[in-house]
Design a protein around this motif. Structure first.
Motif: not given
Length: 263
Positions: A216-220
């Motif tokens: 996910t973008p948040e995980k990235s």
């Protein structure tokens, strides 16, 4: 200085983290794959990892395995993979390409021939996951001599006794595998990854990029915040496998890249 070295110097000067994307060459077919790869830089990808289809991908989970099968069934080979890179280079001479795969197809082609062909196709680095440091004379050293970076994986089980050997002939960057297991099997956690990245960086000046388990973008963003950048593969390949359009795949990639770049 390779394109990989130049890219990290550029990112460092801009105080930005790197976003690296993985796609399987030839998935679901040559033309679609080429369209996706050509669109990655504009979607924010700093370094492209290009998967080399292989019948027995031991480090890869079901998502990447299926991508390799689709590519092989569509007629993808090592030669066609290098052809895809050659086509990409006709319109982009700056974005680094790392060829990621297994040694068998390279061995079958012959190391000297492969390295010459890879260099001519515009490949900048290699990740060959089934060649340990004990086999550096087989491909790693010849690749370095040919002007290609040889990027090594470090993992949660690479202890302080093993790490110096892993780092010895590594160049370009270190790829830290955030989880124990295959690709796409679990989610990476910044709280676990941060101390490991620090441990690796205490023994090398190379950038440390983290992959596996980022979807996910948040995980990235979270992973990039504790490392020099993030790699996403399975989450992108799953979109391709689901039949998403090239535009939709690239739109998703952009959200992941934006996440890493905001770290």
């Amino acid at each position: 200085m390779t394109r990989i070295d130049a890219k990290f110097a550029e990112l460092k000067a801009a105080n930005k983290k790197a976003f690296v994307s993985y796609v399987m060459a030839g998935d679901p077919d040559f033309e679609t794959s080429l369209d996706i790869v050509k669109g990655l830089p504009a979607a924010g990808v700093d370094i492209i990892e290009l998967g080399l289809p292989f019948t027995d991908p031991m480090a890869d989970g079901p998502t990447i395995q299926l991508a390799g099968q689709r590519a092989l069934e569509a007629g993808m080979t090592l030669s066609r993979t290098l052809e895809l890179a050659t086509e990409f280079r006709k319109t982009d001479d700056t974005t680094p390409i790392v060829l990621m795969g297994y040694y068998n197809p390279i061995y079958n082609r012959g190391v000297e021939t492969f390295l010459s062909d890879a260099k001519a196709a515009g490949i900048d680095g290699l990740i060959v996951v089934d060649l340990p440091p004990e086999e550096d004379d087989e491909l790693c050293i010849p690749a370095q001599n040919a002007g290609l970076n040889f990027i090594r994986l470090a993992t949660p089980t690479t202890d302080d006794n093993r790490l110096p050997r892993v780092l010895q002939n590594t160049s370009g960057f270190v790829y830290y595998v955030s989880i124990t297991g295959i690709t796409g099997a679990a989610e990476a956690e910044a709280t676990d990854v941060g101390p490991e990245v620090s441990r690796i960086k205490s023994q090398t000046d190379l950038p440390v990029i983290v992959g596996f388990g980022i979807n996910t973008p948040e995980k990235s963003r979270g992973i990039a915040s504790v490392a020099d950048g993030a790699v996403v593969g399975s989450a992108i390949v799953a979109k391709i496998g689901a039949g998403d359009s090239v535009a939709d795949v690239l739109s998703f990639v952009k959200t992941l890249a934006d996440g890493a770049h905001s770290a």
